[in-house]
Every structure is written in C-alpha cells, then in structure tokens.
Design a protein around this motif. Structure first.
Motif, mmCIF file in Angstrom:
data_model
loop_
_atom_site.group_PDB
_atom_site.id
_atom_site.type_symbol
_atom_site.label_atom_id
_atom_site.label_comp_id
_atom_site.label_asym_id
_atom_site.label_seq_id
_atom_site.Cartn_x
_atom_site.Cartn_y
_atom_site.Cartn_z
ATOM 1 N N ALA A 174 86.448 75.987 27.657
ATOM 2 C CA ALA A 174 85.342 75.424 26.880
ATOM 3 C C ALA A 174 84.630 76.563 26.165
ATOM 4 C CB ALA A 174 84.362 74.674 27.781
ATOM 5 N N THR A 175 84.102 76.272 24.996
ATOM 6 C CA THR A 175 83.398 77.284 24.216
ATOM 7 C C THR A 175 81.892 77.205 24.468
ATOM 8 O OG1 THR A 175 83.083 75.823 22.309
ATOM 9 C CG2 THR A 175 85.151 77.080 22.415
ATOM 10 N N GLN A 176 81.191 78.253 24.064
ATOM 11 C CA GLN A 176 79.735 78.241 24.168
ATOM 12 C C GLN A 176 79.139 77.143 23.295
ATOM 13 O OE1 GLN A 176 77.706 81.950 23.640
ATOM 14 N NE2 GLN A 176 78.936 83.045 25.147
ATOM 15 N N GLN A 177 79.760 76.880 22.155
ATOM 16 C CA GLN A 177 79.257 75.830 21.272
ATOM 17 C C GLN A 177 79.340 74.462 21.943
ATOM 18 O OE1 GLN A 177 81.255 75.511 17.506
ATOM 19 N NE2 GLN A 177 79.834 74.011 16.703
ATOM 20 N N ASN A 191 74.126 81.484 25.363
ATOM 21 C CA ASN A 191 74.689 82.822 25.516
ATOM 22 C C ASN A 191 73.850 83.661 26.484
ATOM 23 O OD1 ASN A 191 76.508 85.075 24.692
ATOM 24 N ND2 ASN A 191 74.608 85.908 23.874
ATOM 25 N N GLU A 192 72.537 83.577 26.355
ATOM 26 C CA GLU A 192 71.653 84.338 27.245
ATOM 27 C C GLU A 192 71.804 83.878 28.696
ATOM 28 O OE1 GLU A 192 67.849 83.657 25.542
ATOM 29 O OE2 GLU A 192 68.144 85.065 23.876
ATOM 30 N N LEU A 193 71.891 82.564 28.898
ATOM 31 C CA LEU A 193 72.036 82.041 30.259
ATOM 32 C C LEU A 193 73.399 82.393 30.852
ATOM 33 C CD1 LEU A 193 70.363 78.567 29.674
ATOM 34 C CD2 LEU A 193 69.495 80.385 31.163
ATOM 35 N N MET A 194 74.440 82.365 30.025
ATOM 36 C CA MET A 194 75.772 82.732 30.518
ATOM 37 C C MET A 194 75.828 84.207 30.883
ATOM 38 S SD MET A 194 78.452 80.509 28.206
ATOM 39 C CE MET A 194 79.753 80.449 29.451
ATOM 40 N N GLN A 195 75.193 85.039 30.089
ATOM 41 C CA GLN A 195 75.173 86.469 30.402
ATOM 42 C C GLN A 195 74.423 86.733 31.705
ATOM 43 O OE1 GLN A 195 76.925 88.762 28.978
ATOM 44 N NE2 GLN A 195 77.655 87.474 27.286
ATOM 45 N N ALA A 196 73.344 85.980 31.927
ATOM 46 C CA ALA A 196 72.598 86.130 33.180
ATOM 47 C C ALA A 196 73.454 85.724 34.376
ATOM 48 C CB ALA A 196 71.323 85.292 33.126
ATOM 49 N N GLU A 197 74.229 84.637 34.218
ATOM 50 C CA GLU A 197 75.129 84.211 35.292
ATOM 51 C C GLU A 197 76.236 85.234 35.521
ATOM 52 O OE1 GLU A 197 75.067 81.068 37.267
ATOM 53 O OE2 GLU A 197 73.048 81.640 36.631
ATOM 54 N N ARG A 198 76.704 85.842 34.435
ATOM 55 C CA ARG A 198 77.742 86.875 34.563
ATOM 56 C C ARG A 198 77.215 88.079 35.337
ATOM 57 N NH1 ARG A 198 78.719 91.526 32.353
ATOM 58 N NH2 ARG A 198 76.978 91.294 30.894
ATOM 59 N N VAL A 199 76.020 88.523 34.984
ATOM 60 C CA VAL A 199 75.422 89.676 35.667
ATOM 61 C C VAL A 199 75.210 89.372 37.149
ATOM 62 C CG1 VAL A 199 73.336 91.096 35.815
ATOM 63 C CG2 VAL A 199 74.342 90.588 33.582
ATOM 64 N N GLY A 206 85.384 84.709 29.015
ATOM 65 C CA GLY A 206 86.561 85.039 28.225
ATOM 66 C C GLY A 206 86.472 84.349 26.877
ATOM 67 N N ARG A 207 87.475 84.522 26.053
ATOM 68 C CA ARG A 207 87.488 83.906 24.736
ATOM 69 C C ARG A 207 87.879 82.434 24.849
ATOM 70 N NH1 ARG A 207 87.536 85.533 19.495
ATOM 71 N NH2 ARG A 207 88.669 84.246 17.997
ATOM 72 N N GLY A 208 86.927 81.546 24.539
ATOM 73 C CA GLY A 208 87.193 80.118 24.598
ATOM 74 C C GLY A 208 87.318 79.556 25.996
ATOM 75 N N ARG A 209 86.917 80.328 26.986
ATOM 76 C CA ARG A 209 86.992 79.863 28.375
ATOM 77 C C ARG A 209 86.086 80.718 29.240
ATOM 78 N NH1 ARG A 209 91.872 78.664 29.250
ATOM 79 N NH2 ARG A 209 92.311 78.782 27.029
ATOM 80 N N TRP A 210 85.817 80.229 30.434
ATOM 81 C CA TRP A 210 85.043 80.989 31.404
ATOM 82 C C TRP A 210 85.478 80.588 32.799
ATOM 83 C CZ3 TRP A 210 82.379 76.926 33.594
ATOM 84 C CH2 TRP A 210 82.039 75.862 32.747
#
Length: 215
Positions: A174-177, A191-199, A206-210
């Motif tokens: 799935a994409t961020q969009q 994007n900000e929330l995903m980066q926080a979860e990553r940290v 990943g590209r087009g997926r997570w």
C-alpha cells in the motif's frame, strides 16, 4: 486448479472446495498497461481478482479532478459491490503495467452462490468486514485525532492486504497516498506518522509497501 485462483480462495474464502467444472468458469484475462477493466458509471459484467500485476482504481469528480483510491494487487477482489448490486461502478479500474485478472462472470457467480456450500457466507463476511472498516474510519474522521485515524487505517490495510514475512513481520502492499485517503489525512501528516512508527521500531518502510509487526 489455477494456482492464482487457489490463492484467491485461500485469502477470501478459506476452506472452500471448488469443483473443477466451476473453476473452469473463472478464466484469466490479460491486460496491457493502461487498459480499462471497467469505467466509472458502467455496470460491471463481472467481478475480478488480481492474479498478477496491479490494478489502479480511481474516481473522477464533477470538476474533472482524478483521485486514486488504491492500487489492487494479488490476490485481492474488486468490482464486487457494483456487480452484486447490479449498479454502476463508482470508480474506474485500469491496469498499471501488464496484469492478469481472474474473471467471475454471471454464470460462475450464480453457480457459486447456489451450488458451493459456504460461498455465500464467506461473501457476506467479506462485505461485512469492508463495511465495518469503512464505518470505523468514518467515525474516526469525525471524532478522533490524526494518530487514531492513522492507526485504524493502518490496521485495516494490514487486515486486507497483509502477508506474513520473515521474523514476525507482516508485509502490506500500500502507498502513503492510499493510507492518507483511507485515514482522511494529508499525505504529509501520514508521512510524519509513519516515520515516527519507523523510529519506534514498529514499522519498516519500502517503495509502495511497508511492514508492521504481527499482532
């Protein structure tokens, strides 16, 4: 049986036994990049599962603005609601790159409903899960803050598209969009929330997926 059809059955109708004569009524359809499966406002003559590649679903507003709803990959279904309700589709579906579809036409659908025990119950469960997910997101959009809406959308995509990966992770195409549209948030906020979860170590990107941790 076509291995792609078996994957669709396992994902959406687990435990369902499909006789060979019925499986033969669900052919593959190959599409080149940009080819339309059905257009917005058209009543689909079948519903579909993605066997290989990817289909983009998108909505065109009255002002001509095009909004991408999602990118549908194997083994997901699409076009089901409009086909079953015999209503015009509320979106367009087009091939993104070369793709292959499994086509569930009227004869296959009628015989699955009438002759295969458990198919109707599984189909109802599929509709109910989609409705419940959309209802939760609608409630969240009205009453909850961005992190809660983000978490609900993340969980829904994980349920619908998640595939077990190595070391206890779940891969979600799935994409961020798509996540932003589902959560009714801006792409920047997602994007900000995903980066926080990553940290925090709860998400890999990943590209087009997570990837998220299996619960």
């Amino acid at each position: 049986m076509d291995p792609a059809l078996q994957r669709v059955l396992d994902a959406h109708f687990p435990g369902l036994h499909l006789p060979a004569e019925l499986a033969a009524l669900i052919p593959r359809r190959r599409l080149s990049d940009g080819r339309s499966v059905f257009v917005q406002g058209q009543r689909p003559g079948a519903f579909y599962a993605v066997a290989a590649g990817e289909v983009e679903t998108r909505f065109t507003g009255a002002d001509g603005t095009v909004s991408v709803l999602e990118h549908v990959g194997p083994p997901r279904l699409f076009g089901l609601a409009a086909f079953a309700a015999r209503q015009p589709a509320g979106y367009e579906a087009i091939a993104r790159g070369r793709c292959e579809l499994l086509v569930f036409g009227p004869e296959a659908y009628a015989r699955l409903m009438d002759e295969v025990p458990g198919f109707a119950r599984a189909l109802l469960a599929e509709f109910a899960a989609r409705f419940d997910g959309n209802l939760r997101l609608l409630q969240a959009a009205r009453h909850q803050q961005a992190p809660e809406r983000f978490a609900l959308a993340l969980a829904q995509l994980a349920r619908e598209r998640g595939r077990p990966a190595a070391d206890g992770w779940l891969e979600v195409a799935a994409t961020q969009q798509e996540l932003a549209l589902l959560a009714h948030l801006s792409r920047q906020t997602v994007n900000e929330l995903m980066q926080a979860e990553r940290v925090a170590g709860r998400l890999r990107l990943g590209r087009g997926r997570w990837w998220c941790r299996l619960q």
